[in-house]
Design a protein around this motif. Structure first.
Motif, PDB file in Angstrom:
ATOM      1  N   PRO A   3     -24.768  -6.669  48.813  1.00  0.00           N
ATOM      2  CA  PRO A   3     -22.918  -6.718  48.620  1.00  0.00           C
ATOM      3  C   PRO A   3     -21.960  -5.501  49.511  1.00  0.00           C
ATOM      4  N   ARG A   4     -21.101  -6.965  50.334  1.00  0.00           N
ATOM      5  CA  ARG A   4     -20.773  -6.562  51.433  1.00  0.00           C
ATOM      6  C   ARG A   4     -20.099  -5.575  50.950  1.00  0.00           C
ATOM      7  N   ILE A   5     -19.138  -4.010  51.545  1.00  0.00           N
ATOM      8  CA  ILE A   5     -18.242  -3.055  50.481  1.00  0.00           C
ATOM      9  C   ILE A   5     -17.576  -3.240  51.228  1.00  0.00           C
ATOM     10  N   ILE A   6     -15.889  -3.325  51.355  1.00  0.00           N
ATOM     11  CA  ILE A   6     -14.934  -3.409  51.748  1.00  0.00           C
ATOM     12  C   ILE A   6     -14.279  -2.634  51.753  1.00  0.00           C
ATOM     13  N   LEU A   7     -14.027  -1.544  52.767  1.00  0.00           N
ATOM     14  CA  LEU A   7     -12.577  -0.139  52.454  1.00  0.00           C
ATOM     15  C   LEU A   7     -11.540  -0.661  52.404  1.00  0.00           C
ATOM     16  N   PRO A   8     -10.729   0.105  51.615  1.00  0.00           N
ATOM     17  CA  PRO A   8      -9.025  -0.627  50.859  1.00  0.00           C
ATOM     18  C   PRO A   8      -8.380  -0.760  52.293  1.00  0.00           C
ATOM     19  N   GLU A   9      -8.317   0.600  53.344  1.00  0.00           N
ATOM     20  CA  GLU A   9      -7.955   0.604  54.375  1.00  0.00           C
ATOM     21  C   GLU A   9      -7.878  -0.705  55.331  1.00  0.00           C
ATOM     22  N   ASN A  10      -9.629  -1.488  55.154  1.00  0.00           N
ATOM     23  CA  ASN A  10      -9.738  -2.646  55.746  1.00  0.00           C
ATOM     24  C   ASN A  10      -9.752  -3.956  55.279  1.00  0.00           C
ATOM     25  N   ALA A  11      -8.840  -3.133  54.040  1.00  0.00           N
ATOM     26  CA  ALA A  11      -9.272  -4.906  53.636  1.00  0.00           C
ATOM     27  C   ALA A  11      -8.204  -5.743  53.971  1.00  0.00           C
ATOM     28  N   PRO A  12      -7.571  -7.236  54.297  1.00  0.00           N
ATOM     29  CA  PRO A  12      -6.611  -8.016  54.488  1.00  0.00           C
ATOM     30  C   PRO A  12      -5.579  -7.896  53.147  1.00  0.00           C
ATOM     31  N   THR A  13      -4.319  -7.569  53.772  1.00  0.00           N
ATOM     32  CA  THR A  13      -3.323  -7.786  52.365  1.00  0.00           C
ATOM     33  C   THR A  13      -2.374  -9.103  52.814  1.00  0.00           C
ATOM     34  N   ALA A  14      -1.395  -8.867  51.937  1.00  0.00           N
ATOM     35  CA  ALA A  14      -0.605  -9.967  51.958  1.00  0.00           C
ATOM     36  C   ALA A  14       0.578  -9.934  52.826  1.00  0.00           C
ATOM     37  N   LYS A  15       1.498 -11.242  53.416  1.00  0.00           N
ATOM     38  CA  LYS A  15       1.837 -11.156  54.769  1.00  0.00           C
ATOM     39  C   LYS A  15       2.856  -9.996  54.577  1.00  0.00           C
ATOM     40  N   ILE A  16       3.445  -9.780  55.235  1.00  0.00           N
ATOM     41  CA  ILE A  16       5.400  -9.457  55.597  1.00  0.00           C
ATOM     42  C   ILE A  16       6.119  -9.736  56.089  1.00  0.00           C
ATOM     43  N   GLU A  17       7.077 -10.154  55.872  1.00  0.00           N
ATOM     44  CA  GLU A  17       7.694 -11.458  56.280  1.00  0.00           C
ATOM     45  C   GLU A  17       9.127 -10.856  56.411  1.00  0.00           C
ATOM     46  N   LEU A  18       9.874 -10.800  57.629  1.00  0.00           N
ATOM     47  CA  LEU A  18      10.746 -10.436  58.410  1.00  0.00           C
ATOM     48  C   LEU A  18      11.672 -11.059  58.842  1.00  0.00           C
ATOM     49  N   ARG A  19      12.970 -11.255  57.884  1.00  0.00           N
ATOM     50  CA  ARG A  19      13.855 -12.822  58.141  1.00  0.00           C
ATOM     51  C   ARG A  19      15.212 -12.258  58.879  1.00  0.00           C
ATOM     52  N   HIS A  20      15.295 -13.300  59.835  1.00  0.00           N
ATOM     53  CA  HIS A  20      17.186 -13.558  60.661  1.00  0.00           C
ATOM     54  C   HIS A  20      17.431 -13.452  58.910  1.00  0.00           C
ATOM     55  N   LEU A  21      19.406 -13.473  59.281  1.00  0.00           N
ATOM     56  CA  LEU A  21      20.431 -13.247  58.619  1.00  0.00           C
ATOM     57  C   LEU A  21      20.450 -15.137  58.206  1.00  0.00           C
ATOM     58  N   MET A  22      19.450 -16.115  58.430  1.00  0.00           N
ATOM     59  CA  MET A  22      20.097 -17.774  58.270  1.00  0.00           C
ATOM     60  C   MET A  22      18.806 -17.126  57.419  1.00  0.00           C
ATOM     61  N   GLY A  23      17.589 -16.760  57.387  1.00  0.00           N
ATOM     62  CA  GLY A  23      16.641 -16.944  56.642  1.00  0.00           C
ATOM     63  C   GLY A  23      15.376 -17.563  57.936  1.00  0.00           C
ATOM     64  N   ASP A  24      15.305 -17.687  58.373  1.00  0.00           N
ATOM     65  CA  ASP A  24      14.487 -18.200  59.992  1.00  0.00           C
ATOM     66  C   ASP A  24      13.462 -16.780  59.665  1.00  0.00           C
ATOM     67  N   VAL A  25      11.761 -17.102  59.277  1.00  0.00           N
ATOM     68  CA  VAL A  25      11.266 -15.846  59.643  1.00  0.00           C
ATOM     69  C   VAL A  25      10.884 -15.961  61.375  1.00  0.00           C
ATOM     70  N   TYR A  26      10.804 -13.937  61.462  1.00  0.00           N
ATOM     71  CA  TYR A  26      10.850 -13.908  63.301  1.00  0.00           C
ATOM     72  C   TYR A  26       9.783 -13.509  62.852  1.00  0.00           C
ATOM     73  N   VAL A  27       9.276 -12.057  62.403  1.00  0.00           N
ATOM     74  CA  VAL A  27       7.468 -11.918  62.485  1.00  0.00           C
ATOM     75  C   VAL A  27       6.983 -11.217  61.135  1.00  0.00           C
ATOM     76  N   THR A  28       5.835 -12.007  61.383  1.00  0.00           N
ATOM     77  CA  THR A  28       5.031 -11.856  59.854  1.00  0.00           C
ATOM     78  C   THR A  28       3.813 -10.923  60.402  1.00  0.00           C
ATOM     79  N   ILE A  29       3.948  -9.924  59.517  1.00  0.00           N
ATOM     80  CA  ILE A  29       2.382  -8.645  59.705  1.00  0.00           C
ATOM     81  C   ILE A  29       1.625  -8.218  59.198  1.00  0.00           C
TER      82      ILE A  29
END
Length: 157
Positions: A3-29
């Motif tokens: 079995p492959r062990i993935i450490l929590p600090e290396n596990a992919p996470t949900a996307k964080i999206e930051l948006r302009h006031l009008m709602g358009d995403v300008y960055v996804t982290i």
């Protein structure tokens, strides 16, 4: 099969999206397996860069990661006014939190490209930053970096 062990600090996470006031995403982290990715799009400002850098800091506080892929291929806008804040406020914090490598993918926008070049001059050699014209090359460079070696160099400096 082992079995492959993935450490929590290396596990992919949900996307964080930051948006302009009008709602358009300008960055996804998003935390990927081997690095954190900031994928930018649309027209951005220095304020957008500072907000994203703060969100990135929060992510690092949860679980440190030595590598950041900053992909600004799809942006326009001049964010150079954020460079003072990035150099004097953000840089000391991310270094304390373990960031060692920053691969930056240029935008086709001349203003964005100039801001990235200036940032590289300001923050290296404290942080190993390299600019690229192609995302593939940026990712290859980032994955080839050894965070343990960077930590040893920082400890002896």
């Amino acid at each position: 099969m082992v079995p492959r062990i993935i450490l929590p600090e290396n596990a992919p996470t949900a996307k964080i999206e930051l948006r302009h006031l009008m709602g358009d995403v300008y960055v996804t982290i998003q935390r990927k397996k081997d690095y954190i990715e900031a994928k930018w799009q649309g027209h951005i400002t220095a304020d957008n860069v500072v907000c994203a850098a703060q969100a990135y800091l929060d992510l690092l506080k949860e679980a440190p990661c030595p590598k950041l892929l900053n992909d600004k291929t799809e942006v326009t806008g001049d964010w150079q006014d954020a460079n003072d804040w990035l150099q004097f406020e953000w840089l000391p914090q991310v270094l304390r939190l373990g960031l060692r490598y920053l691969a930056h993918v240029y935008s086709f926008s001349m203003f964005s490209k100039l801001a990235a070049r200036e940032l590289e001059e300001r923050i290296t050699p404290q942080l190993s930053m390299k600019n690229f014209y192609e995302r593939r090359l940026a990712e290859e460079w980032l994955l080839a970096q050894d965070p343990l070696a960077a930590g040893q160099r920082a400890a002896t400096a």
